[in-house]
Design a protein around this motif. Structure first.
Motif, PDB file in Angstrom:
ATOM      1  N   ALA A  32       0.816  -1.216   0.000  1.00  0.00           N
ATOM      2  CA  ALA A  32       0.000   0.000   0.000  1.00  0.00           C
ATOM      3  C   ALA A  32       0.849   1.266   0.000  1.00  0.00           C
ATOM      4  N   ILE A  33       1.900   1.305   0.789  1.00  0.00           N
ATOM      5  CA  ILE A  33       2.671   2.543   0.935  1.00  0.00           C
ATOM      6  C   ILE A  33       3.271   3.018  -0.386  1.00  0.00           C
ATOM      7  N   PRO A  34       3.935   2.167  -1.177  1.00  0.00           N
ATOM      8  CA  PRO A  34       4.444   2.661  -2.469  1.00  0.00           C
ATOM      9  C   PRO A  34       3.333   3.154  -3.401  1.00  0.00           C
ATOM     10  N   LEU A  35       2.167   2.519  -3.345  1.00  0.00           N
ATOM     11  CA  LEU A  35       1.044   2.967  -4.168  1.00  0.00           C
ATOM     12  C   LEU A  35       0.537   4.325  -3.697  1.00  0.00           C
ATOM     13  N   TYR A  36       0.457   4.513  -2.384  1.00  0.00           N
ATOM     14  CA  TYR A  36       0.066   5.817  -1.845  1.00  0.00           C
ATOM     15  C   TYR A  36       1.091   6.885  -2.239  1.00  0.00           C
ATOM     16  N   GLU A  37       2.386   6.538  -2.183  1.00  0.00           N
ATOM     17  CA  GLU A  37       3.437   7.497  -2.549  1.00  0.00           C
ATOM     18  C   GLU A  37       3.320   7.915  -4.016  1.00  0.00           C
ATOM     19  N   THR A  38       3.093   6.945  -4.885  1.00  0.00           N
ATOM     20  CA  THR A  38       2.941   7.237  -6.310  1.00  0.00           C
ATOM     21  C   THR A  38       1.724   8.112  -6.567  1.00  0.00           C
ATOM     22  N   THR A  39       0.617   7.758  -5.939  1.00  0.00           N
ATOM     23  CA  THR A  39      -0.613   8.531  -6.118  1.00  0.00           C
ATOM     24  C   THR A  39      -0.424   9.961  -5.620  1.00  0.00           C
ATOM     25  N   LEU A  40       0.218  10.123  -4.472  1.00  0.00           N
ATOM     26  CA  LEU A  40       0.444  11.457  -3.931  1.00  0.00           C
ATOM     27  C   LEU A  40       1.309  12.285  -4.870  1.00  0.00           C
ATOM     28  N   ALA A  41       2.396  11.707  -5.360  1.00  0.00           N
ATOM     29  CA  ALA A  41       3.282  12.444  -6.272  1.00  0.00           C
ATOM     30  C   ALA A  41       2.545  12.875  -7.536  1.00  0.00           C
ATOM     31  N   GLN A  42       1.726  11.993  -8.067  1.00  0.00           N
ATOM     32  CA  GLN A  42       0.981  12.325  -9.279  1.00  0.00           C
ATOM     33  C   GLN A  42      -0.061  13.408  -9.016  1.00  0.00           C
ATOM     34  N   ARG A  43      -0.743  13.321  -7.895  1.00  0.00           N
ATOM     35  CA  ARG A  43      -1.755  14.331  -7.584  1.00  0.00           C
ATOM     36  C   ARG A  43      -1.111  15.691  -7.318  1.00  0.00           C
ATOM     37  N   GLN A  44       0.047  15.692  -6.669  1.00  0.00           N
ATOM     38  CA  GLN A  44       0.741  16.961  -6.444  1.00  0.00           C
ATOM     39  C   GLN A  44       1.115  17.603  -7.773  1.00  0.00           C
ATOM     40  N   GLN A  45       1.587  16.794  -8.698  1.00  0.00           N
ATOM     41  CA  GLN A  45       2.015  17.303  -9.994  1.00  0.00           C
ATOM     42  C   GLN A  45       0.829  17.813 -10.816  1.00  0.00           C
ATOM     43  N   VAL A  46      -0.260  17.074 -10.832  1.00  0.00           N
ATOM     44  CA  VAL A  46      -1.397  17.417 -11.689  1.00  0.00           C
ATOM     45  C   VAL A  46      -2.350  18.407 -11.016  1.00  0.00           C
ATOM     46  N   LEU A  47      -2.649  18.175  -9.749  1.00  0.00           N
ATOM     47  CA  LEU A  47      -3.678  18.959  -9.079  1.00  0.00           C
ATOM     48  C   LEU A  47      -3.124  20.081  -8.206  1.00  0.00           C
ATOM     49  N   GLY A  48      -1.874  19.958  -7.814  1.00  0.00           N
ATOM     50  CA  GLY A  48      -1.275  20.943  -6.920  1.00  0.00           C
ATOM     51  C   GLY A  48      -1.248  20.441  -5.488  1.00  0.00           C
ATOM     52  N   HIS A  49      -0.464  21.111  -4.671  1.00  0.00           N
ATOM     53  CA  HIS A  49      -0.239  20.670  -3.289  1.00  0.00           C
ATOM     54  C   HIS A  49      -1.415  20.923  -2.352  1.00  0.00           C
ATOM     55  N   THR A  50      -2.302  21.838  -2.706  1.00  0.00           N
ATOM     56  CA  THR A  50      -3.395  22.187  -1.788  1.00  0.00           C
ATOM     57  C   THR A  50      -4.760  21.675  -2.241  1.00  0.00           C
ATOM     58  N   HIS A  51      -4.806  20.936  -3.317  1.00  0.00           N
ATOM     59  CA  HIS A  51      -6.073  20.381  -3.797  1.00  0.00           C
ATOM     60  C   HIS A  51      -6.587  19.356  -2.777  1.00  0.00           C
ATOM     61  N   PRO A  52      -7.898  19.317  -2.523  1.00  0.00           N
ATOM     62  CA  PRO A  52      -8.438  18.368  -1.545  1.00  0.00           C
ATOM     63  C   PRO A  52      -8.054  16.907  -1.817  1.00  0.00           C
ATOM     64  N   SER A  53      -8.024  16.489  -3.072  1.00  0.00           N
ATOM     65  CA  SER A  53      -7.640  15.099  -3.377  1.00  0.00           C
ATOM     66  C   SER A  53      -6.176  14.842  -3.032  1.00  0.00           C
ATOM     67  N   THR A  54      -5.325  15.846  -3.234  1.00  0.00           N
ATOM     68  CA  THR A  54      -3.910  15.715  -2.873  1.00  0.00           C
ATOM     69  C   THR A  54      -3.772  15.607  -1.360  1.00  0.00           C
ATOM     70  N   LEU A  55      -4.522  16.407  -0.644  1.00  0.00           N
ATOM     71  CA  LEU A  55      -4.454  16.372   0.816  1.00  0.00           C
ATOM     72  C   LEU A  55      -4.964  15.046   1.371  1.00  0.00           C
ATOM     73  N   ILE A  56      -5.985  14.482   0.741  1.00  0.00           N
ATOM     74  CA  ILE A  56      -6.473  13.160   1.146  1.00  0.00           C
ATOM     75  C   ILE A  56      -5.395  12.112   0.915  1.00  0.00           C
ATOM     76  N   SER A  57      -4.710  12.195  -0.229  1.00  0.00           N
ATOM     77  CA  SER A  57      -3.636  11.244  -0.515  1.00  0.00           C
ATOM     78  C   SER A  57      -2.505  11.375   0.499  1.00  0.00           C
ATOM     79  N   ARG A  58      -2.179  12.611   0.873  1.00  0.00           N
ATOM     80  CA  ARG A  58      -1.123  12.830   1.870  1.00  0.00           C
ATOM     81  C   ARG A  58      -1.528  12.215   3.214  1.00  0.00           C
TER      82      ARG A  58
END
Length: 92
Positions: A32-58
């Motif tokens: 799970a952890i590597p998948l969460y890390e990948t998802t977080l990195a992708q969401r930060q890149q596409v959605l930005g650091h403060t987007h609600p989906s990025t914050l949920i991933s974090r």
């Protein structure tokens, strides 16, 4: 006619998030952890650091890492507390 804003669907690469959640729910944090890390990195890149989906991933990543902490660093909940050093007695 509807002039309501539409939200575009998230890119397909975010599809790893459900696999991370399933792995986490069955206790497979090593997967799970590597998948969460990948998802977080992708969401930060596409959605930005403060987007609600990025914050949920974090938060998901932090929660999974917190669950592994006692295993990686030794659990203090099950170990006996260390006794405080005793002062030498001065009474004779």
């Amino acid at each position: 006619m509807g002039l309501e804003p539409t939200v575009p669907p998230l890119p397909r690469r975010f599809s790893k998030c459900p696999f991370a959640a399933v792995s986490d729910s069955v206790g497979d944090l090593d997967r799970a952890i590597p998948l969460y890390e990948t998802t977080l990195a992708q969401r930060q890149q596409v959605l930005g650091h403060t987007h609600p989906s990025t914050l949920i991933s974090r938060n998901n990543l932090a929660s999974a890492r917190r669950e592994t902490e006692p295993v990686q660093h030794g659990s203090t909940a099950t170990s006996a507390p260390e006794a405080a050093p005793q002062k030498p007695s001065t009474a004779d």
